[in-house]
Design an enzyme around this catalytic site. Structure first.
Site, PDB file in Angstrom:
ATOM      1  N   LYS A   1      -0.639  55.876  34.281  1.00 55.52           N
ATOM      2  CA  LYS A   1      -1.078  54.711  35.068  1.00 55.52           C
ATOM      3  C   LYS A   1      -2.340  54.957  35.900  1.00 55.52           C
ATOM      4  O   LYS A   1      -3.228  54.096  35.925  1.00 55.52           O
ATOM      5  CB  LYS A   1       0.088  54.190  35.933  1.00 55.52           C
ATOM      6  CG  LYS A   1       1.175  53.528  35.060  1.00 55.52           C
ATOM      7  CD  LYS A   1       2.447  53.205  35.824  1.00 55.52           C
ATOM      8  CE  LYS A   1       3.483  52.586  34.878  1.00 55.52           C
ATOM      9  NZ  LYS A   1       4.816  52.468  35.451  1.00 55.52           N
TER      10      LYS A   1
ATOM     11  N   TYR B   1       7.427  55.702  42.813  1.00 52.04           N
ATOM     12  CA  TYR B   1       8.434  54.651  42.718  1.00 52.04           C
ATOM     13  C   TYR B   1       8.889  54.220  44.114  1.00 52.04           C
ATOM     14  O   TYR B   1       8.101  54.172  45.037  1.00 52.04           O
ATOM     15  CB  TYR B   1       9.628  55.098  41.848  1.00 52.04           C
ATOM     16  CG  TYR B   1       9.221  55.598  40.487  1.00 52.04           C
ATOM     17  CD1 TYR B   1       8.604  54.745  39.568  1.00 52.04           C
ATOM     18  CD2 TYR B   1       9.430  56.914  40.102  1.00 52.04           C
ATOM     19  CE1 TYR B   1       8.232  55.193  38.316  1.00 52.04           C
ATOM     20  CE2 TYR B   1       9.065  57.366  38.847  1.00 52.04           C
ATOM     21  CZ  TYR B   1       8.463  56.500  37.953  1.00 52.04           C
ATOM     22  OH  TYR B   1       8.088  56.935  36.731  1.00 52.04           O
TER      23      TYR B   1
ATOM     24  N   VAL C   1       8.713  58.978  34.037  1.00 51.49           N
ATOM     25  CA  VAL C   1      10.122  59.204  33.703  1.00 51.49           C
ATOM     26  C   VAL C   1      10.310  60.322  32.675  1.00 51.49           C
ATOM     27  O   VAL C   1      11.434  60.703  32.366  1.00 51.49           O
ATOM     28  CB  VAL C   1      10.837  57.904  33.231  1.00 51.49           C
ATOM     29  CG1 VAL C   1      11.007  56.919  34.381  1.00 51.49           C
ATOM     30  CG2 VAL C   1      10.131  57.272  32.051  1.00 51.49           C
TER      31      VAL C   1
ATOM     32  N   SER D   1       4.660  57.267  32.960  1.00 53.95           N
ATOM     33  CA  SER D   1       3.910  56.593  34.031  1.00 53.95           C
ATOM     34  C   SER D   1       2.732  57.384  34.564  1.00 53.95           C
ATOM     35  O   SER D   1       1.909  56.829  35.300  1.00 53.95           O
ATOM     36  CB  SER D   1       4.837  56.310  35.198  1.00 53.95           C
ATOM     37  OG  SER D   1       5.286  54.995  35.106  1.00 53.95           O
TER      38      SER D   1
ATOM     39  N   TYR E   1      -0.276  49.463  26.110  1.00 52.79           N
ATOM     40  CA  TYR E   1       0.370  50.113  27.268  1.00 52.79           C
ATOM     41  C   TYR E   1       1.438  51.127  26.807  1.00 52.79           C
ATOM     42  O   TYR E   1       1.489  52.255  27.303  1.00 52.79           O
ATOM     43  CB  TYR E   1       0.980  49.034  28.183  1.00 52.79           C
ATOM     44  CG  TYR E   1       1.968  49.586  29.193  1.00 52.79           C
ATOM     45  CD1 TYR E   1       1.541  50.364  30.269  1.00 52.79           C
ATOM     46  CD2 TYR E   1       3.345  49.332  29.056  1.00 52.79           C
ATOM     47  CE1 TYR E   1       2.447  50.873  31.184  1.00 52.79           C
ATOM     48  CE2 TYR E   1       4.250  49.845  29.962  1.00 52.79           C
ATOM     49  CZ  TYR E   1       3.808  50.617  31.018  1.00 52.79           C
ATOM     50  OH  TYR E   1       4.711  51.141  31.918  1.00 52.79           O
TER      51      TYR E   1
HETATM   52  N1  GLU Z   1       6.905  53.610  29.634  1.00 52.94           N
HETATM   53  C1  GLU Z   1       7.780  53.500  30.730  1.00 52.94           C
HETATM   54  C2  GLU Z   1       8.155  52.065  30.985  1.00 52.94           C
HETATM   55  O1  GLU Z   1       7.311  51.218  30.827  1.00 52.94           O
HETATM   56  C3  GLU Z   1       7.115  54.077  31.923  1.00 52.94           C
HETATM   57  C4  GLU Z   1       8.052  54.223  33.023  1.00 52.94           C
HETATM   58  C5  GLU Z   1       7.716  55.277  33.992  1.00 52.94           C
HETATM   59  O2  GLU Z   1       7.417  56.420  33.645  1.00 52.94           O
HETATM   60  O3  GLU Z   1       7.796  54.961  35.165  1.00 52.94           O
HETATM   61  O4  GLU Z   1       9.277  51.761  31.318  1.00 52.94           O
END
Ligand code: GLU
Length: 494
Positions: free
Chosen positions: A173, A350, A368, A170, A298
């Site tokens: 992002k 989160y 994560v 993530s 993505y």
């Molecule tokens: N690639 C992970 C997903 O889409 C990213 C999740 C994350 O790091 O929050 O679930």
């Protein structure tokens, strides 16, 4: 000054005359660093001094200097003053600023030794578990731990597993959101994604009242911003475009792509497909978006591997309003940075985002894979990497590191309001008014026996023989307080 240069100065050739001044400064710097007993300056001491002040050997800004040492001096142990002037000619101001405490964290050595103490405290925390919903991620050891920082002046320090490549997940992002903003503008991007914390977990199937994902920091929002990044390109060029942008914000250092993580993620992506179909059903995607291609893009972005050292540089580019401190390249606009940092502050951690900002008060984004990209605006970027996660999906040690950091330093966004009654330290450079005149500071350093600070004032050009209002010099104070090393140093340079 020799005759030729005198003529040049009287000819009012300001460029040449400033070179002469520089040459003199170089001599002062050289003599300050040189041990009194030796004829020439030890290269080891020089490199070490730079490192202690955060200027690493692989810093692109001092490449001409390191190349000179390597190729012209063939890594000799000592360097003469003439060679020193030639070797530092193109990057003298960086070297001087670093050694004279002109960077944002003037006492970098003290600051990083305190960070190391925090690191050692946090390392004892064995709580949490490595993410396993993407099978490939659970192969990483929960013991891994690295902390890296890069200030807005490019002072770098790393400790622990900072050269290991890890899955950024993530932490991709914020960059994708920046790219979407730069290409489409804020108005268009926010037709498709909101700017409100969702109050739900990162992969919850939910949209806001306008049928948009709540923000770009949760999965649905990140899938949406990905759909807005160069959809005109073919998949290969599109991904290369993102990699190139990571390279730019990491100061020229390249990321890797982790194909096993990508395949693992693609093979277990039911929830992300469900999110994308849900958004497709509500007509949230921009016209012409290809759902499968967007999702694959993505997942590829989440499957980029970086080291903590690289992520810290990327975060420092964000701390410096989009300009990379190591290359001086302006990668993003100020407005883009304002938007991304605001959303990292409110939505980056989160379901713990609100509490995190309340407690630590700076923007961050976790992934994560255990990485945490932290931005202390106008000061530095930090990366903490430790794969064991808490129930919210944040790195356990990452959170504790941030909490310890703001316990000690005034880095919370609102610490400035509580300055007078706060016992926290502020390692940032103070303005002249706050620290008083340089001579007073030099004398104070001598009083405290702070040899490194004395050296910095000397490099800055402070006259060490000057006295204070009472006529007391640095040497008086250092002798009165019994600081032998300082006394010897001041006598040798006086
Ligand atoms: N690639 C992970 C997903 O889409 C990213 C999740 C994350 O790091 O929050 O679930």
């Amino acid at each position: 000054m020799d005759q030729v240069s005198h003529k040049e100065v009287t000819n009012k050739d300001t460029k040449i005359s400033s070179n002469i001044i520089k040459a003199d400064e170089a001599e002062v710097l050289y003599n300050t660093l040189k041990e009194t007993s030796s004829k020439n300056l030890s290269v080891k001491i020089l490199i070490n001094e730079l490192k202690n002040n955060g200027i690493l050997n692989n810093d692109p800004r001092i490449r001409s200097f390191t190349n000179h040492l390597k190729y012209n001096l063939k890594n000799n142990d000592f360097i003469t003053v003439e060679e020193f002037k030639i070797a530092t000619k193109e990057c003298f101001s960086i070297i001087k600023s670093a050694l004279s405490g002109e960077f944002v964290i003037p006492d970098f050595e003290k600051f990083t030794s305190e960070l190391e103490e925090i690191f050692n405290t946090v390392k004892k925390n064995k709580n949490g578990a490595v993410a396993d919903y993407i099978p490939q991620l659970k192969k990483v050891s929960a013991e891994k731990f690295g902390v890296s920082i890069c200030t807005i002046d490019g002072q770098r320090w790393s400790h622990g597993d900072c050269d290991d490549f890890f899955s950024i997940q993530s932490a991709c992002k914020p960059l994708n959101y920046c790219l979407a903003l730069e290409e489409n503008g804020e108005e268009k991007v926010h037709k498709h994604v909101g700017s409100e914390p969702s109050g739900h977990s990162f992969n919850e199937i939910t949209l806001d009242h306008m049928k948009r994902p709540h923000n770009p920091m949760i999965n649905a929002g990140a899938i949406m911003t990905s759909s807005l990044v160069r959809p005109d390109l073919c998949p290969a060029d599109r991904f290369e475009y993102v990699l190139n942008n990571w390279t730019r914000i990491c100061g020229g250092s390249e990321p890797r792509f982790n194909n096993s993580v990508y395949l693992s993620e693609l093979g277990t992506a039911d929830r992300n497909f469900a999110l994308a179909y849900f958004m497709k059903e509500h007509g949230t995607f921009p016209k012409g978006s290809n759902l499968q291609e967007t999702l694959e893009f993505y997942f590829q972005c989440c499957s980029i591997d970086l080291t903590a050292e690289q992520v810290a540089v990327a975060a420092s580019t964000m701390a410096l309003n989009g300009m990379c401190p190591l290359t001086g390249e302006k990668v993003f606009n100020a407005n883009t940075l304002k938007n991304v940092l605001a959303l990292m502050s409110t939505c980056g951690m989160y379901d713990y985002s609100g509490e995190f900002f309340f407690k630590v008060g700076f923007p961050a984004k976790s992934g994560v894979g255990g990485g945490l990209l932290i931005v202390i605006p106008n000061v530095m970027g930090i990366c903490v990497w430790s794969p064991a996660l808490d129930k919210n999906g944040n790195s356990v040690r990452g959170i504790e590191f941030c909490q310890e950091l703001v316990k000690k330093y005034a880095f919370h966004n609102y610490d400035s309001l509580a300055r007078s009654d706060s016992k926290k330290c502020d390692p940032r450079k103070k303005d002249a008014e706050e620290i008083g005149s340089n001579i007073v500071s030099l004398i104070y350093a001598a009083y405290n026996g702070d040899l490194e600070a004395i050296k910095r004032y000397l490099i800055k050009g402070v006259d060490i023989n000057q006295g204070d209002y009472d006529g007391r010099t640095a040497l008086h104070l250092a002798s009165a307080e019994g600081h032998e090393k300082c006394v010897n140093f001041l006598i040798s340079k006086g």
